[in-house]
Design an enzyme around this catalytic site. Structure first.
Site, PDB file in Angstrom:
ATOM      1  N   GLY A  75      92.591   0.369 165.002  1.00  0.00           N
ATOM      2  CA  GLY A  75      93.194   0.563 163.686  1.00  0.00           C
ATOM      3  C   GLY A  75      93.127  -0.562 162.497  1.00  0.00           C
ATOM      4  O   GLY A  75      92.729  -1.760 163.475  1.00  0.00           O
TER       5      GLY A  75
ATOM      6  N   HIS B 211     113.998  -1.084 159.851  1.00  0.00           N
ATOM      7  CA  HIS B 211     112.628  -1.417 158.893  1.00  0.00           C
ATOM      8  C   HIS B 211     112.290   0.089 158.316  1.00  0.00           C
ATOM      9  O   HIS B 211     111.648   0.742 158.710  1.00  0.00           O
ATOM     10  CB  HIS B 211     111.398  -1.769 159.829  1.00  0.00           C
ATOM     11  CG  HIS B 211     110.266  -1.799 159.086  1.00  0.00           C
ATOM     12  ND1 HIS B 211     110.056  -2.846 158.215  1.00  0.00           N
ATOM     13  CD2 HIS B 211     109.181  -1.039 159.273  1.00  0.00           C
ATOM     14  CE1 HIS B 211     108.803  -2.659 157.595  1.00  0.00           C
ATOM     15  NE2 HIS B 211     108.404  -1.582 158.272  1.00  0.00           N
TER      16      HIS B 211
ATOM     17  N   ILE C 120      95.668  -2.650 161.617  1.00  0.00           N
ATOM     18  CA  ILE C 120      96.547  -3.788 161.820  1.00  0.00           C
ATOM     19  C   ILE C 120      95.972  -4.533 162.892  1.00  0.00           C
ATOM     20  O   ILE C 120      95.886  -5.731 162.974  1.00  0.00           O
ATOM     21  CB  ILE C 120      98.133  -3.360 162.008  1.00  0.00           C
ATOM     22  CG1 ILE C 120      98.651  -2.630 160.823  1.00  0.00           C
ATOM     23  CG2 ILE C 120      98.752  -4.625 162.483  1.00  0.00           C
ATOM     24  CD1 ILE C 120     100.014  -2.080 161.082  1.00  0.00           C
TER      25      ILE C 120
END
Length: 328
Positions: free
Chosen positions: A16, A189, A18
């Protein structure tokens, strides 16, 4: 190069965006320091072997002195075997218009499985950093499935929110970023996180004195930080990647290579916290490292009525998410 130690590290979601940014920072020494060797395992799902092999080629081609060993794998058992730390980045991504409830359902099985494998394969004192959203609840799922691991060693990433708040305060006050300290994020978050500007300092002075426009703090800065992730998705069609990878490296470094007295915000197990938050949640608190190598939740901070109400909203959301996944 003489190394002080070598740590075994697993990174999930290795193909991915990130992870792609984070892996190079990790191998460079940005997480564990310039004298710590890395035994790296990069995991992703079966069917992604070819992409994983390309990532391995790139990491090899960088010739990082700290990268002592490297393997790519589609087996969680292989990835987590005897590890000192895991970075759980892989998750079903959030796209335009997707609700958090959709993410809860899709990611519940992912983190339940990962927690179970961590329980049987990782070192008992392994530190686990969860990035995939909804991160607080995903972290709670993994922690709950890994009873042999220390609950205090599970972290959900709030550092990106902390960095966003630090940048906004610095820009508004027209000061360098390092002049903004004690940046605190409470709770989840999510769009209900609580960037607590009442605790922050700018050049050693309370932020609310340096930036006296309370309306800007409450009604512009706070919602801007709460909704920044959605704004990035709307602008580029994808979730934050480079900034998230940078935040993850900083979040882990604050724990593994701490600065004396540094405050950092992280989601941790709420057991025995000093603020009356119910136990058995993953909740964002301001923390600092102790000489023992453990962290403490910074005690004694006061909440005004505005912040207290926002924290209750965030707590209600986390509690509801936990209740929802408990039914899955």
């Amino acid at each position: 190069m003489k190394l002080a130690r070598t740590v075994s590290v697993a990174v999930t979601g290795g193909t991915g965006q990130i992870a792609y940014s984070f892996l190079f920072a990790l191998a460079h020494g940005d997480v564990f320091g310039s004298d710590c060797g890395i035994d790296l395992r990069v995991y992703d799902l079966p069917g992604l072997e070819r992409v994983l092999s390309g990532i391995r080629m790139e990491l090899d081609d960088c010739a990082y002195p700290l990268l002592q060993s490297l393997r790519v794998t589609t087996s969680l058992e292989d990835a987590f075997d005897g590890i000192d730390a895991a970075f759980l980045i892989g998750a079903a991504p959030r796209g335009p218009g997707m609700e958090r409830s959709d993410l809860l359902k899709r990611n519940g099985e992912i983190f339940s499985l990962q927690g179970s494998v961590l329980n049987t394969s990782a070192k008992r004192d392994a530190k686990i950093f969860v990035v995939g959203n909804p991160v607080n609840t995903n972290c709670w799922i993994a922690m709950s499935r890994a009873p042999k691991l220390n609950r205090r060693n599970f972290h959900s990433m709030l550092r990106l929110d902390q960095n966003r708040m630090q940048a906004m305060l610095a820009h508004r006050a027209q000061v360098p970023l390092d002049e903004v300290t004690n940046v605190v994020i409470w709770g989840n978050h999510s769009a209900k996180q609580v960037p607590d500007f009442t605790q922050s300092l700018i050049s050693g002075k309370p932020a609310v004195e340096v930036i006296s426009d309370r309306d800007w703090l409450e009604n512009i800065m706070l919602p801007s930080i709460q909704n920044r992730g959605s704004a990035v998705i709307e602008a580029r069609g994808k979730s934050s990647a480079g900034s998230a990878a940078r935040a993850l490296a900083e979040a882990a470094r604050s724990i593994f290579v701490p600065k004396e007295g540094e405050w950092f915000s992280t989601g941790v197990c709420s057991d025995y916290n000093p603020y009356g938050i119910p136990e058995d949640l993953i909740f964002g608190f301001p923390c600092r490292m102790l000489p023992s190598g453990d962290y403490e939740i910074i005690p004694g901070l006061s909440w005004d009525v505005f912040i207290k109400n926002k924290i209750q909203i965030s707590l209600d959301e986390i509690s509801q998410e936990k209740a929802n996944v408990s039914l899955l």
